[in-house]
Write an enzyme that holds these catalytic residues in place. Sequence first.
Site, short mmCIF file in Angstrom:
data_model
loop_
_atom_site.label_atom_id
_atom_site.label_comp_id
_atom_site.label_asym_id
_atom_site.label_seq_id
_atom_site.Cartn_x
_atom_site.Cartn_y
_atom_site.Cartn_z
N ALA A 66 9.50 5.37 -51.26
CA ALA A 66 9.96 4.16 -51.94
C ALA A 66 10.30 3.15 -50.85
O ALA A 66 10.59 3.53 -49.71
CB ALA A 66 11.18 4.49 -52.78
N GLY A 111 9.05 9.07 -52.24
CA GLY A 111 8.39 8.60 -53.45
C GLY A 111 6.88 8.78 -53.39
O GLY A 111 6.22 8.91 -54.43
N GLU A 114 6.25 12.26 -54.31
CA GLU A 114 6.53 12.36 -55.75
C GLU A 114 5.38 11.80 -56.59
O GLU A 114 5.00 12.38 -57.61
CB GLU A 114 7.85 11.62 -56.07
CG GLU A 114 9.05 12.33 -55.47
CD GLU A 114 10.35 11.53 -55.63
OE1 GLU A 114 10.44 10.43 -55.08
OE2 GLU A 114 11.26 12.02 -56.32
N GLU A 134 14.59 12.34 -48.31
CA GLU A 134 15.67 11.52 -48.87
C GLU A 134 17.03 11.84 -48.25
O GLU A 134 17.86 10.95 -48.08
CB GLU A 134 15.74 11.69 -50.39
CG GLU A 134 14.67 10.95 -51.17
CD GLU A 134 13.36 11.71 -51.28
OE1 GLU A 134 13.21 12.76 -50.61
OE2 GLU A 134 12.48 11.25 -52.02
N1 DAK Z 1 9.89 1.55 -46.89
C1 DAK Z 1 9.73 0.32 -46.32
N2 DAK Z 1 9.03 0.14 -45.18
C2 DAK Z 1 8.49 1.21 -44.59
C3 DAK Z 1 8.62 2.52 -45.13
C4 DAK Z 1 9.35 2.65 -46.34
N3 DAK Z 1 9.51 3.84 -46.97
N4 DAK Z 1 7.98 3.38 -44.30
C5 DAK Z 1 7.47 2.64 -43.30
N5 DAK Z 1 7.77 1.32 -43.47
C6 DAK Z 1 7.42 0.21 -42.60
C7 DAK Z 1 8.24 0.22 -41.30
O1 DAK Z 1 9.48 -0.37 -41.50
C8 DAK Z 1 7.33 -0.59 -40.41
O2 DAK Z 1 7.50 -1.97 -40.71
P1 DAK Z 1 7.79 -3.06 -39.54
O3 DAK Z 1 8.99 -2.57 -38.82
O4 DAK Z 1 6.53 -3.03 -38.69
O5 DAK Z 1 7.98 -4.35 -40.27
C9 DAK Z 1 5.93 -0.21 -40.85
O6 DAK Z 1 6.07 0.34 -42.17
C10 DAK Z 1 5.27 0.86 -39.96
O7 DAK Z 1 6.16 1.95 -39.88
P2 DAK Z 1 6.61 2.59 -38.48
O8 DAK Z 1 6.58 1.57 -37.40
O9 DAK Z 1 7.89 3.30 -38.73
O10 DAK Z 1 5.43 3.61 -38.24
P3 DAK Z 1 5.49 4.97 -37.39
O11 DAK Z 1 4.07 5.42 -37.23
O12 DAK Z 1 6.31 4.81 -36.16
O13 DAK Z 1 6.24 6.02 -38.35
C11 DAK Z 1 6.76 7.09 -40.44
C12 DAK Z 1 5.68 6.42 -39.56
C13 DAK Z 1 6.15 7.35 -41.82
C14 DAK Z 1 7.18 8.44 -39.82
C15 DAK Z 1 7.99 6.15 -40.52
O14 DAK Z 1 7.54 4.86 -40.93
C16 DAK Z 1 9.03 6.61 -41.49
O15 DAK Z 1 9.80 7.52 -41.21
N6 DAK Z 1 9.06 5.92 -42.63
C17 DAK Z 1 10.08 6.17 -43.64
C18 DAK Z 1 9.84 7.49 -44.38
C19 DAK Z 1 10.88 7.65 -45.40
O16 DAK Z 1 12.04 7.99 -45.11
N7 DAK Z 1 10.53 7.28 -46.58
C20 DAK Z 1 11.49 7.13 -47.68
C21 DAK Z 1 11.78 8.46 -48.29
S1 DAK Z 1 13.06 8.27 -49.41
C22 DAK Z 1 15.15 5.21 -55.83
C23 DAK Z 1 14.21 6.15 -56.19
C24 DAK Z 1 13.56 6.90 -55.25
C25 DAK Z 1 13.85 6.75 -53.94
C26 DAK Z 1 14.79 5.83 -53.56
C27 DAK Z 1 15.44 5.08 -54.49
N8 DAK Z 1 15.79 4.44 -56.82
C28 DAK Z 1 15.47 4.56 -58.17
C29 DAK Z 1 16.66 3.37 -56.43
C30 DAK Z 1 13.11 7.50 -52.98
C31 DAK Z 1 13.30 7.26 -51.73
C32 DAK Z 1 12.34 7.70 -50.76
O17 DAK Z 1 11.14 7.65 -50.92
#
Ligand code: DAK
Length: 259
Positions: A66, A111, A114, A134
């Site tokens: 997400a 997400g 999911e 998460e």
């Molecule tokens: N959201 C927003 N931007 C994201 C993102 C995300 N989930 N994942 C990556 N990006 C963006 C980064 O910020 C970066 O943008 P800039 O800084 O260049 O502007 C760009 O994509 C490239 O990412 P990286 O520079 O980080 O790329 P790397 O190769 O170094 O790393 C990575 C890739 C996938 C390991 C890393 O980007 C990463 O850890 N990303 C986040 C993974 C993550 O934690 N995803 C979220 C999981 S929690 C909700 C319902 C559900 C949820 C939440 C709320 N509600 C109903 C309110 C669920 C939440 C989740 O999904």
Amino acid sequence: MQDNVLLIERKDQFYILTINRPDALNALNNDVFHALDTFFTRLYKDYTIKGIVITGSGSKAFVAGADIKEFASLDETQGRMLSKKGQDILFKIERFHVPVIAAVNGFALGGGCELAMACHMRVAGNHAKFGQPEVNLGLVPGYGGSQRLIQLIGKGRALELLLTADMIDATTAHQSGLVNHMVEPGQEVNKSLEILSKIATKGPLAVSQCIGLVNAYYDKDVDGFEQEYNDFGSTLGSEDAKEGARAFVEKRKPEFKAQ
Ligand code: DAK
């Protein structure tokens, strides 16, 4: 609203949906959810289509979660509402009448994992990575991940992924049952279309009811065995079943009409 966050391509009897936010690794924001909802609502019970593939733009990510930047500012009530809304949209995919395959072309995190799990099958590039990170953010999954992960890989493995936030590679995901097929990067959509093409030759009502029956197993309010004998009766009485039997006797391919 951002345009083009979901690219929709019709290919013969199939649709290929591409989540198109490559700069954010295709993270799911409100606009993407809205576009998915509109698409799956519009085409529900349209039997002129035989299957859907969902993939991500580029070669690095299917969906990296997400959109963290969008949900970070939400309060508890908004979070609960958005989670429910997201769950409802993923239920639409899971209950869709034709098969939906996730062509996982890179990171499928949070997400993204999911969304892939709500699809009926998953085809992953061998570079793909899966995870429910998460807890790193102090959150639990919000789009059904805590439930579908158990269904697909079992309680122990699901708990390990949820609690450690570890990512697993495509090979481990394949061995765990999270992924149906592993392919060379770039072949995810082709393999998905190959599977859909095979299913497209089968009785469409029966295909739809098989999806419903498998979902029934996980629905505490439904007796799957009762649903099975009812569905068996209704498919047996259908024109398609008569055509299937006729085609078998006449040694030809059946021409099903979803009737
Ligand atoms: N959201 C927003 N931007 C994201 C993102 C995300 N989930 N994942 C990556 N990006 C963006 C980064 O910020 C970066 O943008 P800039 O800084 O260049 O502007 C760009 O994509 C490239 O990412 P990286 O520079 O980080 O790329 P790397 O190769 O170094 O790393 C990575 C890739 C996938 C390991 C890393 O980007 C990463 O850890 N990303 C986040 C993974 C993550 O934690 N995803 C979220 C999981 S929690 C909700 C319902 C559900 C949820 C939440 C709320 N509600 C109903 C309110 C669920 C939440 C989740 O999904």
